[in-house]
Design an enzyme around this catalytic site. Structure first.
Site, short mmCIF file in Angstrom:
data_model
loop_
_atom_site.label_atom_id
_atom_site.label_comp_id
_atom_site.label_asym_id
_atom_site.label_seq_id
_atom_site.Cartn_x
_atom_site.Cartn_y
_atom_site.Cartn_z
N ASP A 174 0.85 -1.19 0.00
CA ASP A 174 0.00 0.00 0.00
C ASP A 174 0.89 1.25 0.00
OD1 ASP A 174 -3.02 0.94 0.70
OD2 ASP A 174 -1.58 2.27 1.68
N ASN A 185 -2.36 13.09 -4.61
CA ASN A 185 -3.49 13.59 -5.41
C ASN A 185 -3.86 15.01 -5.02
OD1 ASN A 185 -3.94 11.33 -7.06
ND2 ASN A 185 -5.14 10.31 -5.49
N ASP A 239 -2.10 9.41 -11.10
CA ASP A 239 -2.18 8.25 -11.99
C ASP A 239 -0.80 7.89 -12.54
OD1 ASP A 239 -4.88 8.16 -11.56
OD2 ASP A 239 -5.43 9.02 -13.50
N GLU A 299 -4.70 2.43 -4.30
CA GLU A 299 -3.24 2.41 -4.29
C GLU A 299 -2.69 1.13 -3.66
OE1 GLU A 299 -4.58 4.91 -0.68
OE2 GLU A 299 -5.22 4.54 -2.73
#
Length: 229
Positions: free
Chosen positions: A82, A90, A99, A125
């Protein structure tokens, strides 16, 4: 004539022509259709963003590898990976950059594992890596190598922005920690959250049943002691 291999559909029949047996029929070039079918099959198993196996496909791979491990009495490791604080990426750089970061990290992880291993994007993620025939120690060493691979080199985006990242990784191994695909994933997931709780950018190995019970008991005692205070 140029030696290219193509797909064709054909239908024909044998006919007699002046006592000579010949074949007549039709042959159609269906290469474009077969390429489309292959592409659609690929899209059904790959994550559209990263190009890695999607959740359904990685779960299928895990089931197959687990059946093989049972049949031959071998071990099978699962890593639950993770990205740490990915929401900040973001929020700070935008989802387009986020992305790009996901794609780059997935490629970096995929390039750092064996050809017999499989990396898949579970969602968001989070990634799962299936590692056949690795012991607990070997799986932990692999996870630590992958952790350093991400942490030691920032991701440089197409906008020439440098994004520093770390990952937390949970490790679980069949049959040491679980004996089904579902419980193996659950054990790796819980281990990943222990790595998060310990400060992130770490590797944690799943606890055996006895160790897990001892940890739970300590937590309950600590909570009771806090309440008494």
């Amino acid at each position: 004539k140029d030696g290219e291999i193509i797909w064709v559909w054909e239908r024909g029949r044998a006919v007699s022509d002046d006592d000579e047996l010949v074949l007549e029929g039709i042959i159609l070039d269906i290469t474009d259709r077969k390429n489309l079918e292959a592409r659609l099959s690929e899209l059904a198993t790959l994550d559209s963003l990263t190009g890695q196996p999607n959740r359904r496909e990685i779960e299928r791979v895990l089931q197959d590898e687990l059946a093989r491990a049972r049949r031959y009495g071998r071990q099978l490791a699962v890593l639950w990976v993770d990205l740490d604080y990915f929401k900040r990426v973001n929020d700070s750089f935008g989802h387009a950059i986020g992305d790009q970061v996901l794609r780059t990290v997935s490629l970096r992880l995929a390039d750092s594992i064996r050809s017999v291993d499989t990396l898949g994007r579970y969602g968001g993620e989070e990634f799962i890596i299936v590692l056949p025939e690795l012991s607990v120690q070997e799986a932990r060493e692999t996870a630590e190598r992958l952790r350093q691979c991400v942490a030691c080199e920032p991701v440089v985006t197409t906008a020439d922005q440098s994004v520093a990242l770390t990952v937390s990784i949970g490790v679980a191994v069949y049959p040491d920690h679980a004996d089904t695909a579902e419980t193996l994933c659950e054990a790796a997931d819980r281990a990943m959250y222990r790595a998060k709780d310990a400060g992130r950018n770490q590797v944690a190995v799943a606890l055996r049943d006895r160790d897990a019970a001892a940890v739970s008991e300590r937590l309950q005692l600590s909570l009771k002691d806090s309440q008494n205070r």
